[in-house]
Design a protein around this motif. Structure first.
Motif, PDB file in Angstrom:
ATOM      1  N   ILE A 168      14.316   7.702   5.478  1.00 11.35           N
ATOM      2  CA  ILE A 168      13.497   8.918   5.422  1.00 11.35           C
ATOM      3  C   ILE A 168      12.459   8.895   4.294  1.00 11.35           C
ATOM      4  CG2 ILE A 168      15.238  10.373   6.495  1.00 11.35           C
ATOM      5  CD1 ILE A 168      16.030  11.358   3.739  1.00 11.35           C
ATOM      6  N   HIS A 169      12.353   7.778   3.595  1.00 12.00           N
ATOM      7  CA  HIS A 169      11.339   7.697   2.536  1.00 12.00           C
ATOM      8  C   HIS A 169      10.905   6.253   2.397  1.00 12.00           C
ATOM      9  CE1 HIS A 169      14.370   5.862  -0.072  1.00 12.00           C
ATOM     10  NE2 HIS A 169      15.190   6.819   0.310  1.00 12.00           N
ATOM     11  N   ALA A 170       9.772   6.081   1.765  1.00 12.95           N
ATOM     12  CA  ALA A 170       9.264   4.729   1.544  1.00 12.95           C
ATOM     13  C   ALA A 170      10.157   3.975   0.570  1.00 12.95           C
ATOM     14  CB  ALA A 170       7.839   4.801   0.999  1.00 12.95           C
ATOM     15  N   ALA A 171      10.167   2.659   0.697  1.00 17.63           N
ATOM     16  CA  ALA A 171      10.943   1.841  -0.224  1.00 17.63           C
ATOM     17  C   ALA A 171      10.363   1.958  -1.636  1.00 17.63           C
ATOM     18  CB  ALA A 171      10.906   0.384   0.234  1.00 17.63           C
ATOM     19  N   CYS A 229       9.589  -0.681   5.911  1.00 23.49           N
ATOM     20  CA  CYS A 229       9.336  -0.518   4.467  1.00 23.49           C
ATOM     21  C   CYS A 229       8.202   0.460   4.213  1.00 23.49           C
ATOM     22  CB  CYS A 229       8.988  -1.863   3.839  1.00 23.49           C
ATOM     23  SG  CYS A 229      10.362  -3.015   3.701  1.00 23.49           S
ATOM     24  N   ARG A 230       7.301   0.576   5.146  1.00 16.45           N
ATOM     25  CA  ARG A 230       6.151   1.458   4.966  1.00 16.45           C
ATOM     26  C   ARG A 230       6.430   2.884   5.400  1.00 16.45           C
ATOM     27  NH1 ARG A 230       1.816  -2.699   7.755  1.00 16.45           N
ATOM     28  NH2 ARG A 230       1.560  -4.107   5.985  1.00 16.45           N
ATOM     29  N   ALA A 231       7.611   3.123   5.981  1.00 21.78           N
ATOM     30  CA  ALA A 231       7.924   4.436   6.537  1.00 21.78           C
ATOM     31  C   ALA A 231       7.943   5.483   5.430  1.00 21.78           C
ATOM     32  CB  ALA A 231       9.286   4.404   7.232  1.00 21.78           C
ATOM     33  N   HIS A 232       7.469   6.672   5.759  1.00 26.37           N
ATOM     34  CA  HIS A 232       7.502   7.764   4.796  1.00 26.37           C
ATOM     35  C   HIS A 232       7.483   9.079   5.563  1.00 26.37           C
ATOM     36  CE1 HIS A 232       3.236   7.212   5.727  1.00 26.37           C
ATOM     37  NE2 HIS A 232       3.091   8.494   5.447  1.00 26.37           N
ATOM     38  N   VAL A 233       7.837  10.146   4.882  1.00 30.85           N
ATOM     39  CA  VAL A 233       7.768  11.469   5.501  1.00 30.85           C
ATOM     40  C   VAL A 233       6.819  12.338   4.690  1.00 30.85           C
ATOM     41  CG1 VAL A 233      10.084  11.370   6.465  1.00 30.85           C
ATOM     42  CG2 VAL A 233       9.769  12.232   4.152  1.00 30.85           C
ATOM     43  N   LEU A 291      13.531   8.203  15.552  1.00 36.65           N
ATOM     44  CA  LEU A 291      13.956   9.385  16.299  1.00 36.65           C
ATOM     45  C   LEU A 291      13.609  10.674  15.552  1.00 36.65           C
ATOM     46  CD1 LEU A 291      17.363   8.170  17.741  1.00 36.65           C
ATOM     47  CD2 LEU A 291      15.351   8.868  19.059  1.00 36.65           C
ATOM     48  N   LEU A 292      13.701  10.648  14.220  1.00 34.44           N
ATOM     49  CA  LEU A 292      13.291  11.808  13.437  1.00 34.44           C
ATOM     50  C   LEU A 292      11.808  12.106  13.667  1.00 34.44           C
ATOM     51  CD1 LEU A 292      15.062  11.332   9.974  1.00 34.44           C
ATOM     52  CD2 LEU A 292      15.291  13.304  11.503  1.00 34.44           C
ATOM     53  N   ASP A 293      11.004  11.065  13.641  1.00 35.24           N
ATOM     54  CA  ASP A 293       9.575  11.233  13.855  1.00 35.24           C
ATOM     55  C   ASP A 293       9.303  11.724  15.275  1.00 35.24           C
ATOM     56  OD1 ASP A 293       6.787  10.639  12.657  1.00 35.24           O
ATOM     57  OD2 ASP A 293       6.705   9.647  14.606  1.00 35.24           O
ATOM     58  N   TYR A 294      10.029  11.153  16.233  1.00 28.84           N
ATOM     59  CA  TYR A 294       9.853  11.566  17.628  1.00 28.84           C
ATOM     60  C   TYR A 294      10.201  13.044  17.800  1.00 28.84           C
ATOM     61  CZ  TYR A 294      10.424  12.073  22.610  1.00 28.84           C
ATOM     62  OH  TYR A 294      10.319  12.541  23.885  1.00 28.84           O
TER      63      TYR A 294
END
Length: 253
Positions: free
Chosen positions: A178-181, A249-253, A157-160
């Protein structure tokens, strides 16, 4: 830039939330079925928009087209993550806040008893789901949404909201990713998840997920809350949920 909705605070002020005591926690009914409203007379429609399964609860308001859109965390789905929220909305007068309808979105292959996604299909990212979420907004002709997200769902939702700020009224985020693992976390989790994607649930991943959701007291073997969560986890397709964990796990900002 996402502009705050000045009327949202007034809406919240009119909601009778009732007394809250102790810790606020998700409750999953033993033997829960894939139905958000059970025997209630509340309108419920299930529809697929692309790869996303959308459960619509309530009567759409053609005048405002404002609604809650909810996304769940890893290794849960709309039923296990938001069942209590649906009951809350039905038991209290919250239409001024959440509107007359809510849209509960399941990540690809996360409905109970879902078939295993084809091996050759590309592994999606959280950003892919955010783009597919926009198709949901278009399909139901929603003007502005109040996003409700937990964990990985909050990150989506943040990305959206950053991509389509004009369609977002506000966000309610619980433990957003909100950050990568970290490297140790990524190695431990992805190794366990990769095994799960081929061989099914394993004890290591199960323990990590329970620790993510429950307190130390609830983690004790035989605790009724733990039993409910384990039962809900067992009803999900491990191969499909492994994909969602990897992209989280791959999510990042």
């Amino acid at each position: 830039m996402l502009e705050p909705d000045t009327g949202l605070e007034d809406d919240l002020a009119g909601v009778d939330c009732g007394p809250l005591s102790g810790d606020l926690e998700l409750e999953i009914e033993s033997g829960a079925t894939d139905a958000l409203v059970g025997e209630s007379s509340t309108r419920r429609v299930v529809e697929y928009v692309g790869r996303l399964r959308v459960t619509v609860v309530g009567e759409p308001d053609a005048r405002s087209r404002q609604a809650v859109v909810a996304l769940h965390d890893i290794c849960t789905n709309a039923v296990t993550c938001f069942g209590q929220f649906v009951e809350f909305c039905q038991s209290r007068d919250v239409k001024s806040f959440v509107g007359s309808v809510q849209y509960y979105v399941d990540a690809p292959g996360h409905e109970e008893s879902a078939p295993t996604m084809p091996e050759g299909e590309n592994w999606y990212t959280l950003e892919d789901i955010a783009d597919e979420l926009h198709k949901v907004i278009d399909r139901f002709q929603l003007k502005r949404i109040l996003g409700l997200g937990v964990g990985a769902g909050a990150r989506i939702l943040l990305d959206y909201a950053s991509r389509y700020p004009g369609t977002v009224r506000g966000l309610i985020l619980v433990s957003p990713v909100i950050h990568a693992a970290s490297i140790p976390e990524w190695l431990t989790l992805t190794t366990s998840v990769r095994y799960t994607s081929y061989a099914g649930w394993n004890e290591q991943l199960r323990k990590r997920l329970l620790a993510r959701w429950l307190s130390e007291e609830q983690l004790v073997e035989g605790n009724p809350v733990r039993v409910k969560y384990e039962s809900a986890l067992n009803r999900l397709n491990p191969f499909n949920t492994a994909r969602f964990v990897v992209c989280s796990c791959r999510a990042h900002v």
